[in-house]
Design an enzyme around this catalytic site. Structure first.
Site, PDB file in Angstrom:
ATOM      1  N   GLU A   1      -3.146 -13.515  -3.938  1.00 44.03           N
ATOM      2  CA  GLU A   1      -2.153 -12.451  -4.090  1.00 44.03           C
ATOM      3  C   GLU A   1      -0.918 -12.681  -3.213  1.00 44.03           C
ATOM      4  O   GLU A   1      -0.691 -11.954  -2.251  1.00 44.03           O
ATOM      5  CB  GLU A   1      -2.771 -11.082  -3.794  1.00 44.03           C
ATOM      6  CG  GLU A   1      -3.572 -10.988  -2.505  1.00 44.03           C
ATOM      7  CD  GLU A   1      -4.106  -9.589  -2.266  1.00 44.03           C
ATOM      8  OE1 GLU A   1      -3.326  -8.618  -2.382  1.00 44.03           O
ATOM      9  OE2 GLU A   1      -5.299  -9.465  -1.981  1.00 44.03           O
TER      10      GLU A   1
ATOM     11  N   GLU B   1      -3.063  -6.540  -9.656  1.00 45.74           N
ATOM     12  CA  GLU B   1      -1.708  -6.257  -9.172  1.00 45.74           C
ATOM     13  C   GLU B   1      -0.728  -7.161  -9.913  1.00 45.74           C
ATOM     14  O   GLU B   1      -0.960  -8.364 -10.037  1.00 45.74           O
ATOM     15  CB  GLU B   1      -1.635  -6.472  -7.653  1.00 45.74           C
ATOM     16  CG  GLU B   1      -2.602  -5.575  -6.894  1.00 45.74           C
ATOM     17  CD  GLU B   1      -2.679  -5.876  -5.411  1.00 45.74           C
ATOM     18  OE1 GLU B   1      -1.887  -6.705  -4.921  1.00 45.74           O
ATOM     19  OE2 GLU B   1      -3.537  -5.292  -4.738  1.00 45.74           O
TER      20      GLU B   1
ATOM     21  N   HIS C   1       0.815  -1.216   0.000  1.00 45.30           N
ATOM     22  CA  HIS C   1       0.000   0.000   0.000  1.00 45.30           C
ATOM     23  C   HIS C   1       0.847   1.263   0.000  1.00 45.30           C
ATOM     24  O   HIS C   1       0.399   2.322   0.462  1.00 45.30           O
ATOM     25  CB  HIS C   1      -0.937  -0.004   1.214  1.00 45.30           C
ATOM     26  CG  HIS C   1      -1.800  -1.221   1.292  1.00 45.30           C
ATOM     27  ND1 HIS C   1      -2.238  -1.760   2.487  1.00 45.30           N
ATOM     28  CD2 HIS C   1      -2.306  -2.020   0.309  1.00 45.30           C
ATOM     29  CE1 HIS C   1      -2.980  -2.836   2.242  1.00 45.30           C
ATOM     30  NE2 HIS C   1      -3.031  -3.012   0.932  1.00 45.30           N
TER      31      HIS C   1
END
Length: 413
Positions: free
Chosen positions: A369, A273, A243
């Site tokens: 992820e 992503e 982040h």
């Protein structure tokens, strides 16, 4: 009559209500059908009946939006959706005018700031004499909980876990919107990839992706609220956190890159992503990247009905441990999708972590992820992350992310 006396008389006759209704314009098209909001409210009312709750006071952004369609912008002010067995009412600040009523599936009450705590007076008026109130303990601050006790003589019950459980299983309408978000995230990813050049700043690349997504949202979903889509595009050591904010760093040859696109459609977040490199990566970086891609492939194969979040996590942990990389794992391996964002919402009961034993079932939507972060000073330093979204359908799991991943596709010459 003097000006001062006239002003005093006008002030005396001015009506200053604590709260009121403001039906300014027609109801706006909401992201879901009337039947969908009725289904959600029926689920909440079933929770209330089971736990002998007279009224529910939802105060979080995701709680209010899930049951009403209205996604508030707090800006330091409290908001709510009050649900009883026969009413559903959003409570909003006067600064927002009639927009909360237009964006609410049902009723709306506006509170004023003529005196402190008019919010609670409005809530009390809607709730009436309820003796047992359902609240979201994970959202009510200590200060607001004290105000609740001051204005409402009622017992409170935490319903946040139960409402989260309801949100974790998506309806067909929700899944259709999530599919659209995944498609638009891919469009943002392509725009980001096309903008990558040596010497270009992270922020310029990020803006290209954000603009492409907003243009497509405006085209495909013209009645949605056009806000909150964003891109995190990171380079070099700025890839070490999932982040990390965008910077003005300029891209250099050999950089590891992290592409992260996040379109928002009426409060529904989706994500893409990817790891990329500017030019051919060195051998150490390539080996780590390929290991993370292999973990990603493994994880995708493990997402299926009947699997547990902790079980999936354990198998990927074993894979990384066998490759000597487990110590570089950054966080859990995935999470639920739906009504959530980076500043509100989280279905913590559906995260692929060691301490979550939730069993996957049809209607759930989760990401895969895996991320490895190697610090500076170690060969292959940087953050490696891939991210796909999987819908657990009635037949079999479906990966709805289309943007390719891995060295064969994402080395930018």
């Amino acid at each position: 009559m003097t000006h001062t006396k006239a002003l005093a008389m006008a002030t005396e006759t001015l009506v200053r209500p604590d709260f009121f209704t403001f039906h300014n314009g027609d109801k706006a098209p909401l992201p879901f059908s009337r039947a969908e909001y009725d289904r959600r409210l029926a689920g909440l009312r079933a929770i209330m009946t089971e736990r002998c709750i007279d009224a529910a006071l939802l105060t979080s952004m995701h709680g209010v939006a899930y049951y009403s369609g209205f996604l508030y912008c707090a800006f330091g002010r409290p908001y709510a959706c009050v649900v009883t067995q026969d009413r559903a009412v959003t409570v909003s600040a006067n600064i927002d005018g009639g927009q909360p009523w237009r964006r609410s599936a049902d009723e709306n009450v506006v509170y004023t700031d003529w005196q402190r705590d008019n919010y609670w007076r409005a809530v009390r008026d809607v709730i009436g004499g309820a003796g047992r109130i359902g609240v979201e303990d994970d959202h009510l601050t200590l200060a607001q909980h004290a105000k609740l006790g001051e204005f409402l003589s009622a017992e409170t019950v935490d319903i946040a876990p139960a409402t989260m459980q309801q949100r974790m299983v998506k309806s067909p309408e929700e899944i259709a919107l999530i599919r659209e978000g995944a498609r638009i995230a891919d469009i943002g990813g392509e725009a980001v990839r096309d903008a990558i050049r040596i010497g270009t700043r992270e922020v310029d690349v990020a803006m290209a992706g954000r603009d492409a997504m907003e243009v497509e949202i405006a085209r495909a979903h013209p009645d949605s609220e056009l806000r909150d889509s964003w891109v995190w595009f990171q380079s070099g050591f700025n890839t070490d956190g999932a982040h990390n904010p965008v910077t003005t760093r300029r891209l250099e040859a050999g950089d590891i890159l992290s592409l992260n696109t996040f379109p928002m459609i009426s409060g529904y977040y989706t994500a893409l992503e990817r790891t990329l490199f500017v030019g051919e990566p060195d051998a150490a970086s390539l080996a780590i990247w390929e290991a993370n891609v292999a973990a990603h492939d493994l994880g995708l194969s493990l997402i299926r009905e009947g699997a547990t979040c902790s079980g999936i996590c354990a198998e990927i942990n074993e894979f990384f441990a066998a490759h000597g990389l487990l110590q570089y794992r950054s966080f859990g391996y995935g999470h639920s999708f739906g009504l959530l964002s980076h500043y509100y919402g989280r279905e913590a009961g559906l995260e692929l972590r060691e301490d979550i034993d939730t069993v996957l079932k049809p209607g759930m939507v989760v990401s895969m992820e895996p991320m490895l972060t190697l610090p500076l000073g170690i060969r292959g330093a940087g953050g490696y992350r891939e991210h796909d979204i999987v819908v657990l359908g009635a037949e079999e799991p479906e990966n709805i992310t289309g943007f390719p991943y891995g060295p064969a596709h994402n080395i930018i010459a």
